[in-house]
Design an enzyme around this catalytic site. Structure first.
Site, PDB file in Angstrom:
ATOM      1  N   HIS A  41      62.668 -55.164  59.002  1.00 34.61           N
ATOM      2  CA  HIS A  41      61.509 -54.892  58.144  1.00 34.61           C
ATOM      3  C   HIS A  41      60.455 -55.994  58.295  1.00 34.61           C
ATOM      4  O   HIS A  41      60.143 -56.712  57.358  1.00 34.61           O
ATOM      5  CB  HIS A  41      61.958 -54.755  56.687  1.00 34.61           C
ATOM      6  CG  HIS A  41      62.690 -53.481  56.433  1.00 34.61           C
ATOM      7  ND1 HIS A  41      63.645 -53.339  55.464  1.00 34.61           N
ATOM      8  CD2 HIS A  41      62.618 -52.274  57.056  1.00 34.61           C
ATOM      9  CE1 HIS A  41      64.123 -52.103  55.490  1.00 34.61           C
ATOM     10  NE2 HIS A  41      63.513 -51.451  56.446  1.00 34.61           N
ATOM     11  N   HIS A 130      66.830 -46.974  50.398  1.00 34.18           N
ATOM     12  CA  HIS A 130      66.949 -48.054  51.376  1.00 34.18           C
ATOM     13  C   HIS A 130      67.945 -47.630  52.460  1.00 34.18           C
ATOM     14  O   HIS A 130      68.939 -46.962  52.181  1.00 34.18           O
ATOM     15  CB  HIS A 130      67.440 -49.330  50.685  1.00 34.18           C
ATOM     16  CG  HIS A 130      67.419 -50.540  51.562  1.00 34.18           C
ATOM     17  ND1 HIS A 130      68.423 -50.818  52.463  1.00 34.18           N
ATOM     18  CD2 HIS A 130      66.526 -51.556  51.682  1.00 34.18           C
ATOM     19  CE1 HIS A 130      68.149 -51.948  53.090  1.00 34.18           C
ATOM     20  NE2 HIS A 130      67.007 -52.407  52.643  1.00 34.18           N
ATOM     21  N   GLU A 132      70.266 -49.151  54.154  1.00 33.94           N
ATOM     22  CA  GLU A 132      71.667 -49.531  53.938  1.00 33.94           C
ATOM     23  C   GLU A 132      72.314 -48.650  52.872  1.00 33.94           C
ATOM     24  O   GLU A 132      73.448 -48.186  53.032  1.00 33.94           O
ATOM     25  CB  GLU A 132      71.771 -50.999  53.521  1.00 33.94           C
ATOM     26  CG  GLU A 132      73.216 -51.433  53.283  1.00 33.94           C
ATOM     27  CD  GLU A 132      73.335 -52.820  52.669  1.00 33.94           C
ATOM     28  OE1 GLU A 132      74.290 -53.028  51.906  1.00 33.94           O
ATOM     29  OE2 GLU A 132      72.477 -53.682  52.953  1.00 33.94           O
ATOM     30  N   CYS A 199      76.141 -60.127  50.374  1.00 31.58           N
ATOM     31  CA  CYS A 199      76.278 -61.062  51.493  1.00 31.58           C
ATOM     32  C   CYS A 199      75.901 -62.473  51.038  1.00 31.58           C
ATOM     33  O   CYS A 199      74.785 -62.703  50.573  1.00 31.58           O
ATOM     34  CB  CYS A 199      75.374 -60.618  52.648  1.00 31.58           C
ATOM     35  SG  CYS A 199      75.366 -61.780  54.027  1.00 31.58           S
ATOM     36  N   SER A 228      63.268 -55.596  51.301  1.00 27.91           N
ATOM     37  CA  SER A 228      63.818 -55.713  49.945  1.00 27.91           C
ATOM     38  C   SER A 228      64.233 -57.151  49.661  1.00 27.91           C
ATOM     39  O   SER A 228      63.956 -57.699  48.595  1.00 27.91           O
ATOM     40  CB  SER A 228      65.031 -54.788  49.790  1.00 27.91           C
ATOM     41  OG  SER A 228      64.648 -53.450  49.903  1.00 27.91           O
ATOM     42  N   ASN A 229      64.900 -57.745  50.633  1.00 29.02           N
ATOM     43  CA  ASN A 229      65.327 -59.133  50.507  1.00 29.02           C
ATOM     44  C   ASN A 229      64.117 -60.052  50.332  1.00 29.02           C
ATOM     45  O   ASN A 229      64.132 -60.989  49.522  1.00 29.02           O
ATOM     46  CB  ASN A 229      66.131 -59.525  51.756  1.00 29.02           C
ATOM     47  CG  ASN A 229      66.306 -61.011  51.911  1.00 29.02           C
ATOM     48  OD1 ASN A 229      65.657 -61.627  52.747  1.00 29.02           O
ATOM     49  ND2 ASN A 229      67.166 -61.593  51.113  1.00 29.02           N
ATOM     50  N   SER A 271      64.471 -61.138  57.260  1.00 27.62           N
ATOM     51  CA  SER A 271      63.831 -60.305  58.285  1.00 27.62           C
ATOM     52  C   SER A 271      62.613 -60.993  58.906  1.00 27.62           C
ATOM     53  O   SER A 271      61.862 -60.367  59.656  1.00 27.62           O
ATOM     54  CB  SER A 271      63.390 -58.971  57.658  1.00 27.62           C
ATOM     55  OG  SER A 271      62.585 -59.198  56.519  1.00 27.62           O
TER      56      SER A 271
END
Length: 300
Positions: A41, A130, A132, A199, A228-229, A271
């Site tokens: 992303h 999303h 994932e 994670c 998102s992260n 990312s």
């Protein structure tokens, strides 16, 4: 002289690094390679790989392909994607992150465990839509319940058993808040099991990035808008340092931000490529040189 520091902890996580390496290796052979969805992303990195020959496709385009190679990115895919690839004789280069892969298998095992299945809710704390999360929900034939935050936990049926999992890049703090919320409301006749599947390579960046953001006058958070992260980490920076600006690329840096900053920190998401943060640093240093030159010219 302004101090410009790039956060050592920022940049690609292991899963993204592996996916990009696999793509680069395949492209270096001169082969045609498709990627199902953006490999990461980050628009700048996607553009770099596009110039190398990587062709990004969506699921509708994937369904029309035959006899080609397709890379599956770190986010993972539902079983239906593999089944379609087999039917269409598509060679899959699977770059699913090992952490995501383990989570998919755990959820599938839970779903396949038919004991009390009609009285059991498989719940995923994650972002609806999303990539994932779509892969995780796919392990349950679309039956898993997705909740994006604590407030959505009230949608659950507390008279039924609950099995809670998490998207790998979600907030650890909010996960445990959701656990507490469910425990308080669960019927005495129902069971509750929860699995912290976040994670740690990602989660551990939060306290580290807070410390980094506090140590500078100005923070440039480099991140693609889809990450998102990145949204989570950007908010962490903003909370401890209000002088934080999110940018997607170097030309978004506003010289006005740099005026009174003596210490500038550059950081990003899992990312965000290192080379992009380096380019941002070059722009900041060039702006300082240009400003000094302008002052010198005026004085002369």
């Amino acid at each position: 002289m302004v101090n410009v520091e790039i956060d050592n902890g920022s940049g690609f996580c292991f899963g993204v690094t592996t996916a990009i390496k696999k793509a680069e290796e395949e492209l270096a052979k001169g082969n045609v390679l498709y990627c199902l969805g953006d490999i990461v992303h980050n628009g700048q990195e996607c553009e770099r790989l596009k110039k190398m020959g990587l062709i990004t496709i969506n699921h509708d385009e994937f369904a029309r392909l035959h006899h080609v190679k397709v890379l599956l990115r770190a986010h993972g895919e539902p079983p239906a994607t593999y089944e379609l690839a087999k039917r269409n004789n598509i060679e899959i280069i699977d770059a699913t992150c090992p952490v995501v892969l383990r989570l998919q298998k755990r959820i599938k095992q839970e779903y396949d465990n038919t004991e009390d299945s009609c009285n059991k809710q498989i719940v995923i704390y994650g972002k609806n839509g999303h990539a994932e999360v779509l892969g995780l929900v796919g392990q349950t034939n679309g039956e898993a319940i997705v909740i994006e935050n604590l407030s959505e936990a009230n949608r659950l049926d507390f008279s039924k058993d609950i099995r809670l999992y998490s998207q790998t890049t979600k907030s650890v703090d909010e996960f445990w808040q959701i656990v507490g919320y469910i425990k308080e409301r669960l019927s005495s006749d129902a069971t509750f099991a929860y699995y912290d599947t976040i994670c740690r390579q990602v989660a551990n960046r939060m306290p580290n990035i807070r410390t980094f953001a506090q140590s500078h006058d100005l923070i440039l958070f480099v991140c693609g808008r889809k990450s998102s992260n990145g949204k989570i980490l950007y908010q962490e920076c903003l909370q401890v340092n209000p002088n934080t600006h999110q940018i997607d690329q170097p030309d978004e840096i506003d010289p006005i931000w740099l005026k009174d900053a003596r210490s500038i920190g550059i950081c990003g998401a899992t990312s965000t490529p290192k080379w992009l943060m380096e380019k941002c640093k070059e722009v900041v240093l060039q702006e300082e040189k240009d400003e000094k030159k302008e002052v010198q010219t005026k004085n002369e």
